[in-house]
Design a protein around this motif. Structure first.
Motif, PDB file in Angstrom:
ATOM      1  N   THR A   1       0.852  -1.190   0.000  1.00 11.51           N
ATOM      2  CA  THR A   1       0.000   0.000   0.000  1.00 11.51           C
ATOM      3  C   THR A   1       0.881   1.230   0.000  1.00 11.51           C
ATOM      4  O   THR A   1       1.914   1.261   0.657  1.00 11.51           O
ATOM      5  CB  THR A   1      -0.898   0.013   1.254  1.00 11.51           C
ATOM      6  N   ASN A   2       0.466   2.235  -0.747  1.00 12.23           N
ATOM      7  CA  ASN A   2       1.140   3.532  -0.710  1.00 12.23           C
ATOM      8  C   ASN A   2       0.528   4.302   0.453  1.00 12.23           C
ATOM      9  O   ASN A   2      -0.591   4.796   0.370  1.00 12.23           O
ATOM     10  CB  ASN A   2       0.956   4.290  -2.024  1.00 12.23           C
ATOM     11  N   THR A   3       1.257   4.396   1.565  1.00 10.13           N
ATOM     12  CA  THR A   3       0.762   5.089   2.758  1.00 10.13           C
ATOM     13  C   THR A   3       1.215   6.540   2.800  1.00 10.13           C
ATOM     14  O   THR A   3       0.976   7.218   3.789  1.00 10.13           O
ATOM     15  CB  THR A   3       1.231   4.361   4.031  1.00 10.13           C
ATOM     16  N   GLY A   4       1.848   7.005   1.733  1.00  8.83           N
ATOM     17  CA  GLY A   4       2.308   8.388   1.672  1.00  8.83           C
ATOM     18  C   GLY A   4       1.262   9.302   1.084  1.00  8.83           C
ATOM     19  O   GLY A   4       0.084   8.955   0.968  1.00  8.83           O
ATOM     20  N   ASP A   5       1.719  10.488   0.678  1.00  4.94           N
ATOM     21  CA  ASP A   5       0.791  11.490   0.140  1.00  4.94           C
ATOM     22  C   ASP A   5       1.152  11.915  -1.277  1.00  4.94           C
ATOM     23  O   ASP A   5       0.750  12.985  -1.730  1.00  4.94           O
ATOM     24  CB  ASP A   5       0.736  12.707   1.071  1.00  4.94           C
ATOM     25  N   ALA A   6       1.900  11.072  -1.993  1.00  6.27           N
ATOM     26  CA  ALA A   6       2.251  11.327  -3.391  1.00  6.27           C
ATOM     27  C   ALA A   6       2.257   9.991  -4.123  1.00  6.27           C
ATOM     28  O   ALA A   6       2.369   8.933  -3.495  1.00  6.27           O
ATOM     29  CB  ALA A   6       3.630  11.999  -3.470  1.00  6.27           C
ATOM     30  N   PRO A   7       2.125  10.019  -5.455  1.00  6.52           N
ATOM     31  CA  PRO A   7       2.131   8.754  -6.203  1.00  6.52           C
ATOM     32  C   PRO A   7       3.444   7.977  -6.017  1.00  6.52           C
ATOM     33  O   PRO A   7       4.531   8.545  -6.020  1.00  6.52           O
ATOM     34  CB  PRO A   7       1.975   9.196  -7.662  1.00  6.52           C
ATOM     35  N   LEU A   8       3.307   6.674  -5.848  1.00  7.28           N
ATOM     36  CA  LEU A   8       4.437   5.768  -5.683  1.00  7.28           C
ATOM     37  C   LEU A   8       4.762   5.154  -7.034  1.00  7.28           C
ATOM     38  O   LEU A   8       3.887   4.607  -7.698  1.00  7.28           O
ATOM     39  CB  LEU A   8       4.087   4.662  -4.682  1.00  7.28           C
ATOM     40  N   ILE A   9       6.025   5.253  -7.432  1.00  9.63           N
ATOM     41  CA  ILE A   9       6.451   4.709  -8.715  1.00  9.63           C
ATOM     42  C   ILE A   9       7.445   3.580  -8.455  1.00  9.63           C
ATOM     43  O   ILE A   9       8.488   3.799  -7.839  1.00  9.63           O
ATOM     44  CB  ILE A   9       7.085   5.799  -9.595  1.00  9.63           C
ATOM     45  N   ILE A  10       7.100   2.389  -8.932  1.00  8.68           N
ATOM     46  CA  ILE A  10       8.017   1.249  -8.873  1.00  8.68           C
ATOM     47  C   ILE A  10       8.827   1.321 -10.161  1.00  8.68           C
ATOM     48  O   ILE A  10       8.317   1.065 -11.249  1.00  8.68           O
ATOM     49  CB  ILE A  10       7.262  -0.096  -8.760  1.00  8.68           C
ATOM     50  N   GLU A  11      10.090   1.687 -10.019  1.00  2.00           N
ATOM     51  CA  GLU A  11      10.934   1.900 -11.189  1.00  2.00           C
ATOM     52  C   GLU A  11      11.514   0.606 -11.747  1.00  2.00           C
ATOM     53  O   GLU A  11      11.628   0.443 -12.959  1.00  2.00           O
ATOM     54  CB  GLU A  11      12.062   2.867 -10.822  1.00  2.00           C
ATOM     55  N   ASN A  12      11.901  -0.316 -10.866  1.00  2.00           N
ATOM     56  CA  ASN A  12      12.543  -1.548 -11.306  1.00  2.00           C
ATOM     57  C   ASN A  12      12.372  -2.625 -10.239  1.00  2.00           C
ATOM     58  O   ASN A  12      12.320  -2.315  -9.055  1.00  2.00           O
ATOM     59  CB  ASN A  12      14.036  -1.297 -11.568  1.00  2.00           C
ATOM     60  N   VAL A  13      12.304  -3.875 -10.667  1.00  2.00           N
ATOM     61  CA  VAL A  13      12.235  -5.017  -9.758  1.00  2.00           C
ATOM     62  C   VAL A  13      13.172  -6.079 -10.326  1.00  2.00           C
ATOM     63  O   VAL A  13      13.022  -6.478 -11.476  1.00  2.00           O
ATOM     64  CB  VAL A  13      10.796  -5.576  -9.650  1.00  2.00           C
ATOM     65  N   GLN A  14      14.157  -6.502  -9.501  1.00  2.00           N
ATOM     66  CA  GLN A  14      15.134  -7.479  -9.958  1.00  2.00           C
ATOM     67  C   GLN A  14      15.275  -8.613  -8.954  1.00  2.00           C
ATOM     68  O   GLN A  14      15.213  -8.388  -7.749  1.00  2.00           O
ATOM     69  CB  GLN A  14      16.513  -6.840 -10.126  1.00  2.00           C
ATOM     70  N   SER A  15      15.533  -9.806  -9.489  1.00  3.80           N
ATOM     71  CA  SER A  15      15.773 -10.974  -8.658  1.00  3.80           C
ATOM     72  C   SER A  15      17.268 -11.266  -8.622  1.00  3.80           C
ATOM     73  O   SER A  15      18.009 -10.835  -9.507  1.00  3.80           O
ATOM     74  CB  SER A  15      15.029 -12.174  -9.248  1.00  3.80           C
ATOM     75  N   THR A  16      17.699 -12.020  -7.614  1.00  7.71           N
ATOM     76  CA  THR A  16      19.108 -12.393  -7.511  1.00  7.71           C
ATOM     77  C   THR A  16      19.490 -13.464  -8.529  1.00  7.71           C
ATOM     78  O   THR A  16      20.667 -13.719  -8.725  1.00  7.71           O
ATOM     79  CB  THR A  16      19.435 -12.904  -6.092  1.00  7.71           C
ATOM     80  N   CYS A  17      18.499 -14.086  -9.159  1.00 12.41           N
ATOM     81  CA  CYS A  17      18.797 -15.105 -10.172  1.00 12.41           C
ATOM     82  C   CYS A  17      17.643 -15.168 -11.168  1.00 12.41           C
ATOM     83  O   CYS A  17      16.595 -14.574 -10.956  1.00 12.41           O
ATOM     84  CB  CYS A  17      18.996 -16.473  -9.520  1.00 12.41           C
ATOM     85  N   GLY A  18      17.854 -15.927 -12.233  1.00 16.89           N
ATOM     86  CA  GLY A  18      16.819 -16.068 -13.251  1.00 16.89           C
ATOM     87  C   GLY A  18      15.739 -17.059 -12.880  1.00 16.89           C
ATOM     88  O   GLY A  18      14.765 -17.218 -13.604  1.00 16.89           O
ATOM     89  N   CYS A  19      15.877 -17.727 -11.728  1.00 11.23           N
ATOM     90  CA  CYS A  19      14.898 -18.732 -11.325  1.00 11.23           C
ATOM     91  C   CYS A  19      13.652 -18.114 -10.684  1.00 11.23           C
ATOM     92  O   CYS A  19      12.644 -18.773 -10.537  1.00 11.23           O
ATOM     93  CB  CYS A  19      15.536 -19.737 -10.381  1.00 11.23           C
ATOM     94  N   ALA A  20      13.746 -16.846 -10.296  1.00  7.71           N
ATOM     95  CA  ALA A  20      12.593 -16.122  -9.741  1.00  7.71           C
ATOM     96  C   ALA A  20      12.382 -14.885 -10.607  1.00  7.71           C
ATOM     97  O   ALA A  20      13.249 -14.016 -10.668  1.00  7.71           O
ATOM     98  CB  ALA A  20      12.837 -15.734  -8.296  1.00  7.71           C
ATOM     99  N   VAL A  21      11.244 -14.831 -11.275  1.00  4.55           N
ATOM    100  CA  VAL A  21      10.980 -13.736 -12.209  1.00  4.55           C
ATOM    101  C   VAL A  21       9.892 -12.836 -11.629  1.00  4.55           C
ATOM    102  O   VAL A  21       8.728 -13.235 -11.536  1.00  4.55           O
ATOM    103  CB  VAL A  21      10.550 -14.277 -13.585  1.00  4.55           C
TER     104      VAL A  21
END
Length: 144
Positions: free
Chosen positions: A53-73
């Motif tokens: 949940t965005n509990t702040g007072d401005a839009p939350l932007i998820i810029e990037n999501v990375q895994s430590t390996c290719g087995c979890a995408v």
């Protein structure tokens, strides 16, 4: 007098740091971890969801999501999450047998994490699907 002014300045600075404005991200998973538990390869899809949940007072932007390996995408939301709204980060594990101990790094504009980086974890164990032979005779119990 100097001590009083210094004390007032410190109180002011500490109160402004608590009142920071901007997006804040709060995950529902305890310790930002999802526990798969013991699951069977071929039976479980390997997909889990981190809800936040965005509990702040401005839009939350998820810029990037990375895994430590290719087995979890992981996959991230495409649109900004407005204040008070929820979002999801989906993670698909490839279901390789053995223990699961993976990390996912989320890069965002959240002000409640240093640099906007949040570390998520998945854990558990993938087991081989048990072989059940339907032609095998069941052991008979004691005869009375």
């Amino acid at each position: 007098m100097k001590k009083t002014v210094t004390l007032i300045c410190l109180a002011f600075l500490s109160s402004t740091s608590f009142g920071q404005k901007g997006p804040k991200i709060e995950f529902k998973a305890a310790d930002n971890t999802i526990d798969y538990g013991k699951i069977y390869k071929g039976i479980d899809s390997g997909i889990r969801v981190f809800e936040f949940t965005n509990t702040g007072d401005a839009p939350l932007i998820i810029e990037n999501v990375q895994s430590t390996c290719g087995c979890a995408v992981p996959s991230k939301p495409k649109e900004p999450i407005l204040p008070g709204k929820t979002g999801k980060i989906e993670v698909k594990y490839n279901m390789a047998t053995g223990p699961i101990r993976k990390s996912i790094t989320v890069e965002s504009n959240a002000i409640n994490y240093e640099g906007g980086k949040i570390h998520l974890k998945i854990k558990g164990e993938v087991l081989e699907k048990p072989n059940v032979n339907v032609l095998e005779k069941k052991k008979a119990g004691p005869v009375q």
